[in-house]
Motif scaffolding. Structure first.
Motif, short mmCIF file in Angstrom:
data_model
loop_
_atom_site.label_atom_id
_atom_site.label_comp_id
_atom_site.label_asym_id
_atom_site.label_seq_id
_atom_site.Cartn_x
_atom_site.Cartn_y
_atom_site.Cartn_z
N THR A 1 0.83 -1.20 0.00
CA THR A 1 0.00 0.00 0.00
C THR A 1 0.86 1.25 0.00
OG1 THR A 1 -0.10 0.24 2.42
CG2 THR A 1 -1.73 -1.23 1.36
N ALA A 2 0.24 2.36 -0.43
CA ALA A 2 0.93 3.65 -0.43
C ALA A 2 1.27 4.07 0.99
CB ALA A 2 0.06 4.70 -1.11
N ALA A 3 0.41 3.74 1.94
CA ALA A 3 0.65 4.12 3.33
C ALA A 3 1.90 3.42 3.88
CB ALA A 3 -0.56 3.76 4.18
N GLU A 4 2.08 2.17 3.53
CA GLU A 4 3.27 1.43 3.97
C GLU A 4 4.53 2.02 3.36
OE1 GLU A 4 2.08 -3.16 4.75
OE2 GLU A 4 1.75 -2.44 2.72
N THR A 5 4.44 2.39 2.07
CA THR A 5 5.58 3.01 1.40
C THR A 5 5.96 4.31 2.08
OG1 THR A 5 4.96 2.02 -0.72
CG2 THR A 5 6.42 3.92 -0.80
N LEU A 6 4.96 5.15 2.35
CA LEU A 6 5.21 6.43 3.00
C LEU A 6 5.82 6.24 4.38
CD1 LEU A 6 4.95 9.51 3.01
CD2 LEU A 6 2.61 9.22 3.91
N ALA A 7 5.30 5.28 5.13
CA ALA A 7 5.81 5.04 6.48
C ALA A 7 7.28 4.65 6.47
CB ALA A 7 4.98 3.96 7.17
N GLU A 8 7.67 3.80 5.51
CA GLU A 8 9.07 3.38 5.46
C GLU A 8 9.98 4.53 5.04
OE1 GLU A 8 10.73 -0.73 4.70
OE2 GLU A 8 10.95 0.17 2.69
N MET A 9 9.53 5.36 4.11
CA MET A 9 10.35 6.51 3.70
C MET A 9 10.52 7.49 4.85
SD MET A 9 9.22 7.12 -0.32
CE MET A 9 7.53 7.58 0.04
N GLN A 10 9.47 7.70 5.62
CA GLN A 10 9.57 8.60 6.77
C GLN A 10 10.49 8.01 7.84
OE1 GLN A 10 5.36 8.83 7.64
NE2 GLN A 10 5.15 10.82 6.63
N GLN A 11 10.41 6.71 8.02
CA GLN A 11 11.29 6.05 8.99
C GLN A 11 12.76 6.21 8.59
OE1 GLN A 11 11.58 1.64 9.14
NE2 GLN A 11 10.95 1.85 11.28
N SER A 12 13.03 6.10 7.29
CA SER A 12 14.41 6.27 6.82
C SER A 12 14.92 7.67 7.13
CB SER A 12 14.49 6.00 5.32
OG SER A 12 14.34 4.63 5.04
N GLN A 13 14.09 8.67 6.94
CA GLN A 13 14.50 10.03 7.29
C GLN A 13 14.89 10.12 8.76
OE1 GLN A 13 11.15 12.53 6.15
NE2 GLN A 13 12.32 13.36 4.45
N GLN A 14 14.08 9.51 9.61
CA GLN A 14 14.36 9.56 11.04
C GLN A 14 15.65 8.83 11.38
OE1 GLN A 14 10.78 7.86 12.67
NE2 GLN A 14 9.51 9.60 12.07
N ARG A 15 15.83 7.67 10.79
CA ARG A 15 17.04 6.91 11.09
C ARG A 15 18.30 7.61 10.59
NH1 ARG A 15 15.11 0.80 9.29
NH2 ARG A 15 14.03 0.24 11.22
N LEU A 16 18.21 8.21 9.41
CA LEU A 16 19.36 8.89 8.83
C LEU A 16 19.55 10.30 9.40
CD1 LEU A 16 18.88 7.70 5.15
CD2 LEU A 16 20.84 7.18 6.61
N ARG A 17 18.59 10.74 10.20
CA ARG A 17 18.66 12.05 10.86
C ARG A 17 18.82 13.18 9.84
NH1 ARG A 17 21.94 10.61 16.49
NH2 ARG A 17 21.28 8.43 16.57
N THR A 18 18.00 13.08 8.81
CA THR A 18 18.04 14.09 7.75
C THR A 18 16.63 14.32 7.22
OG1 THR A 18 19.09 14.71 5.65
CG2 THR A 18 18.46 12.40 5.90
N GLN A 19 16.39 15.49 6.72
CA GLN A 19 15.09 15.81 6.13
C GLN A 19 15.04 15.47 4.65
OE1 GLN A 19 12.34 16.91 7.96
NE2 GLN A 19 13.78 16.28 9.57
N ARG A 20 16.18 15.15 4.08
CA ARG A 20 16.20 14.87 2.65
C ARG A 20 17.35 13.93 2.31
NH1 ARG A 20 17.19 19.53 -1.86
NH2 ARG A 20 19.26 19.48 -0.90
N SER A 21 17.03 12.85 1.61
CA SER A 21 18.08 11.98 1.07
C SER A 21 18.53 12.56 -0.27
CB SER A 21 17.57 10.56 0.90
OG SER A 21 16.49 10.52 -0.02
#
Length: 318
Positions: free
Chosen positions: A130-150
């Motif tokens: 689902t799109a919601a799952e995709t969005l959640a993982e992308m947001q999680q990556s931002q948090q883990r990488l401590r950045t607002q933009r990859s």
């Protein structure tokens, strides 16, 4: 995306592997000092869509950056890998949510050394239902990488020719990533990658490519060249198969003609001899290996005749 399992190197041995005393300034020191001493700077290649320059050597984090940050020795060693990247001018770090703790560890270490803006951070999102799952993982990556933009967001291990990159494009449009791409690590996916490259026209494609796995030369690399798509290559040492094949063998004398003084450098320079390759991302767990890899991306790359010498030598090992 593999780990070399050699015995610990002495400082002198690491310098020999790195291509000579001219790179001594990198252990420890700055790349500018090494260049002043006569070393060739790390090669840069352009991202076709924008002309932005990337170093031809990067860092893969699968397995090697999946560790416990509380382990002081490993923590310090991986931090030193990133510091050697900075010293040598290498910029691209490739990671993924599926690499255990690697994504979070990259974010923590970059924060420690205060160097986020000096790296090109590439991460991935898995194929979701689902799109919601995709969005959640992308947001999680931002948090883990401590950045607002990859810098690069890639759809990981694409599965179907009907795959749409719409969610990644929306993420890009919102300013959350600068580039988007697709990836795979198996020969069986090459035709699929090409079909998606033609349909979706991503900025990047990531593909497996090494001296003993050259199928990408047949379809993926030519398509990337024709379509103006940047190429990252993974598993450049064939998950250590290449090192096992040459164990106990001296580097051929002809390798000196293109500046390779170790087997790792021969393997990396062979890949870089194909100008469709933008950046190679070997998994690297020790700072001396990063210095060695950077040396492989400096100076000459094999010409067609020298590339044939490598292939002929490789064939003779069979």
């Amino acid at each position: 995306m593999t780990m070399r399992t050699f015995s610990t190197l002495t400082r002198r041995e690491a310098l020999v592997l790195a291509g000579g005393a001219a790179l001594a300034a990198m252990l420890p020191g700055s790349w500018s000092e090494a260049v002043a001493a006569g070393a060739s700077p790390l090669l840069m290649r352009s991202i076709p869509r924008t002309g932005e320059k990337l170093s031809v050597i990067g860092l893969g984090t699968s397995q090697v950056f999946d560790f416990d940050l509380a382990d002081a020795a490993v923590h310090a060693e991986r931090r030193a890998v990133l510091e050697k990247m900075l010293a040598g001018g290498a910029t691209l770090i490739d990671t993924a949510p599926s690499y255990g703790s690697a994504e979070g560890n990259v974010g923590a270490l970059l924060e420690e050394i205060k160097a986020r803006d000096r790296f090109f951070i590439a991460t991935k999102v898995g194929v979701k239902a689902t799109a919601a799952e995709t969005l959640a993982e992308m947001q999680q990556s931002q948090q883990r990488l401590r950045t607002q933009r990859s810098d690069l967001l890639q759809l990981h291990n694409v599965r179907s020719a009907s795959t749409d990159l719409g969610a990644l494009r929306e993420w890009q449009k919102a300013g959350n990533t600068r580039y988007i791409g697709i990836t795979h690590w198996q020969d069986s996916a090459h035709d699929l990658l090409v079909e998606l490259m033609q349909k979706q026209k991503p900025d990047f494609v990531q593909v497996n490519y090494s001296l003993d796995a050259r199928a990408a030369e047949d379809v993926v690399l030519p398509a990337a060249r024709d379509l103006g798509i940047a190429v990252l290559t993974n598993v450049p040492f064939g998950r250590n198969r290449l090192f096992r094949a040459v164990r106990g063998k001296e580097v051929p004398a002809f390798a000196k003609d293109f500046g390779a003084t170790s087997w790792a450098q021969v393997f990396l320079k062979f890949i870089l001899a194909n100008d469709a390759v933008t950046c190679v991302i070997p998994g690297t767990d020790k700072p001396q290996y990063m210095v060695e890899n950077i040396a492989a991306g400096s100076g000459a790359v094999p010409m067609s005749a020298q590339r044939k010498q490598i292939l002929d030598y490789w064939s003779s090992l069979a």
